[in-house]
Structure formats: C-alpha cells, structure tokens
Scaffold this active site. Structure first.
Site, PDB file in Angstrom:
ATOM      1  CD  GLU A 116      -5.342   5.180   8.647  1.00  0.00           C
ATOM      2  OE1 GLU A 116      -6.493   5.677   8.705  1.00  0.00           O
ATOM      3  OE2 GLU A 116      -4.329   5.789   9.010  1.00  0.00           O
ATOM      4  CG  HIS A 140      -2.731   3.894   3.576  1.00  0.00           C
ATOM      5  ND1 HIS A 140      -2.455   5.160   3.093  1.00  0.00           N
ATOM      6  CD2 HIS A 140      -2.172   3.855   4.823  1.00  0.00           C
ATOM      7  CE1 HIS A 140      -1.777   5.844   4.004  1.00  0.00           C
ATOM      8  NE2 HIS A 140      -1.593   5.066   5.062  1.00  0.00           N
ATOM      9  CG  HIS A 142       3.295   5.259   4.657  1.00  0.00           C
ATOM     10  ND1 HIS A 142       3.680   5.003   5.960  1.00  0.00           N
ATOM     11  CD2 HIS A 142       1.950   5.447   4.697  1.00  0.00           C
ATOM     12  CE1 HIS A 142       2.622   5.030   6.756  1.00  0.00           C
ATOM     13  NE2 HIS A 142       1.555   5.280   6.014  1.00  0.00           N
ATOM     14  CD  GLU A 170       2.564   4.474 -17.465  1.00  0.00           C
ATOM     15  OE1 GLU A 170       3.656   4.492 -16.896  1.00  0.00           O
ATOM     16  OE2 GLU A 170       1.864   3.454 -17.558  1.00  0.00           O
ATOM     17  CG  HIS A 211      -0.191   9.575   6.280  1.00  0.00           C
ATOM     18  ND1 HIS A 211      -0.936   9.486   7.425  1.00  0.00           N
ATOM     19  CD2 HIS A 211       0.066   8.281   5.918  1.00  0.00           C
ATOM     20  CE1 HIS A 211      -1.100   8.216   7.764  1.00  0.00           C
ATOM     21  NE2 HIS A 211      -0.511   7.460   6.851  1.00  0.00           N
TER      22      HIS A 211
HETATM   23  P1  13P Z   1      -1.884   0.200  10.794  1.00  0.00           P
HETATM   24  O1  13P Z   1      -0.646  -0.552  11.229  1.00  0.00           O
HETATM   25  O2  13P Z   1      -2.890   0.344  11.903  1.00  0.00           O
HETATM   26  O3  13P Z   1      -2.491  -0.410   9.541  1.00  0.00           O
HETATM   27  O4  13P Z   1      -1.457   1.696  10.434  1.00  0.00           O
HETATM   28  C1  13P Z   1      -0.462   1.958   9.482  1.00  0.00           C
HETATM   29  C2  13P Z   1      -0.684   3.224   8.748  1.00  0.00           C
HETATM   30  O5  13P Z   1      -0.132   3.416   7.683  1.00  0.00           O
HETATM   31  C3  13P Z   1      -1.597   4.248   9.328  1.00  0.00           C
HETATM   32  O6  13P Z   1      -1.908   5.237   8.401  1.00  0.00           O
HETATM   33 ZN    ZN Z   2      -0.398   5.386   6.763  1.00  0.00          ZN
END
Ligand code: 13P
Ligand code: ZN
Length: 275
Positions: A116, A140, A142, A170, A211
């Site tokens: 990413e 980023h 999940h 908040e 995602h």
């Molecule tokens: P990477 O291991 O390449 O950082 O990818 C993980 C991910 O969350 C892709 O969206």
């Molecule tokens: Zn991801």
C-alpha cells in the site's frame, strides 16, 4: 545514534504492537508509515546505507521528493515488529522526482515496503500540503466492526459520519470533519491510492469497504487514538443494530450544534441533516 534508539522508531514500534493487541492486524494485515523529520534522519545517519537500487513507487509524489519515511514491510506481521524491527520495517528515501524509492535501512532478511506504499505516500503528500507539514503519520488497519458496517450501511460519507458521531459524544470532537468511504476496490495499486488521497483532502479517516480503514494524524498518539475512537464507535453501532434496528433515542442535530459551540469545533451542516 542507532536507528532503534530513536524516539520516533520506538513510537512506530509501539503503535504496531498496540494495533496487533487490538486485533486489527491478522497475519500481515495493515501497514504504517511515518514522514521522518530532517533532524531525526540526521540523528541516525551513521546506520543508513545508500547501496540498494532505486525502485518505482508506482505513483508520483513530487511534493515528497528527497524525503525519508519509516514504513512496514509487505507481507510482514505487525505482531513480529516488536520482536525484530530491523527484519519487519524499513526506512526508505525518495528520489528527486518523487517517483522512485530506495531502502536505506531495515528489512535485513529481504523484502519490500508495504504493497500500500502508493496510498501511504499519496495520503502523506495530501496531508503535508493541507496541514503545512504538521501531519506525519498514515495508518492502515483491518478493524472488525468498521468492516462489518460496510456490509450494512450505505457506502456514503454522510451516513457513516452521522452514524459514528451518534455512537459516542466524543466522536464529533475527535473527528469533526467526518469520515470518507471508498467502495470496494482492488487494494495495493495507484487507483485505490488516488481515491483514498482524494478523500484525505477533506477527512482524516477513509474507510475501505469490506477491507479496513486509513487514518492520518500529526503523531502516533493522535493517529492511533483516531483509529481507536472510530472503531470503538463502530463497535457500539454494531451492538445497537444487533439489539434493535431502531434507536429509541440518540444525539440530535440540535445536540451536535450545542456540542460544537461549547467544544469550539466546526461541524459541517451537511452531516446535521434531519432523518
Ligand atoms: P502489506 O503486507 O503489503 O502491507 O499488505 C497488507 C494489507 O493490509 C493490504 O491492504
Ligand atoms: Zn489492508
């Protein structure tokens, strides 16, 4: 100074470990980047090497030309960062065009920066320009509940923002600009990077349908705190929707306007619509 002794590197490692313990980073899920300050890169220059080849970023970030970034490695696990940082994260330098990078420290057992990287660098570029250089972190993850909501709520900024704001008093103070949503896209390329960085011009939070989430902020505390607050709010909403499809009472547009006045934040009227 050694790279691992630098405060910004310690802060980066701590965020990775905290994120893993929140259950936001199954396997290699998620990635993190930090735009390193000039004085920070000077303080660790004894350990940097300039022998690795230049590689294409896959997009163009001319306003970050020549800068250095600390980033997680592609396919590396957040849970391993604290055990062996030098094998799981790296420092990269961008060239003078802002189109290529080279690794100057880390990933000692091989590998490349996160897949990413285009999204991270395009977001960091947008935020550098929008905040006069203040914002340095892009994260980023999940997180389960925000992902769950992308199957249930319309994928509209105004719906996600309003529903998340209503779940905790908040929230409008922590993310007064709201959150943006990207419909499902193939991850890892320039296209999703362009869509995300477009949202980052307006918001500090971008949700990727089915995602995960991107957050940006000035430092590790603010950026992690933002991810944590949005995901906590999503968790409350998942619980509320699981109990009943209708709320008996909630925070009203009038309440939000009162809150904005007392907490001295500006809440865009586009999110204070009557339902
Ligand atoms: P990477 O291991 O390449 O950082 O990818 C993980 C991910 O969350 C892709 O969206
Ligand atoms: Zn991801």
């Amino acid at each position: 100074m050694k790279v691992l002794d630098a405060e910004f590197v310690q802060g980066f490692i701590r965020l990775c470990d905290d994120g893993f313990h929140q259950n936001w980073h199954e396997r290699n899920g998620g990635n993190l980047s930090y735009r390193i300050k000039d004085e920070e890169i000077k303080s660790i220059e004894e350990e940097l090497t300039y022998t690795q080849p230049w590689q294409a970023i896959g997009t163009s970030v001319p306003n970050l030309a020549g800068e250095y970034f600390l980033v997680t490695g592609s396919g590396k696990y957040f849970r391993n960062v604290i055990l062996d940082p030098a094998a799981n994260i790296c420092i990269i330098q961008l060239d003078e065009t802002g189109e290529n990078f080279r690794i100057v420290w880390g990933l000692v057992k091989g590998g490349r920066p996160t897949s990413e990287l285009p999204s991270h660098l395009m977001n960091l570029e947008v935020k550098k320009l929008a905040t006069n250089g203040r914002y340095r972190v892009v994260y980023h993850a999940h997180p389960t509940n925000i992902i769950a909501l992308t199957f249930i709520l319309p994928l509209e900024d105004k719906v996600f923002t309003r529903e998340l704001w209503e779940m905790a008093t908040e929230c409008p103070v922590v993310f007064p600009d709201g959150v943006g949503v990207v419909g499902w896209m193939v991850p890892g390329g320039r296209e999703i990077a362009v869509a995300t960085s477009e949202l980052m011009k307006k918001y500090d939070v971008a949700i990727w349908a089915h995602h995960g989430m991107f957050c940006s902020g000035e430092d590790f505390d603010l950026t992690f705190g933002l991810m944590h607050t949005v995901e906590k709010s999503a968790e409350i909403l998942v619980k509320v929707l699981s109990i009943s499809p209708n709320k008996r009472q909630t925070i009203s547009p009038r309440n939000f306007r009162e809150l904005a006045k007392d907490f001295k934040v500006t809440l865009p009227e586009e999110f204070l619509y009557e339902k």
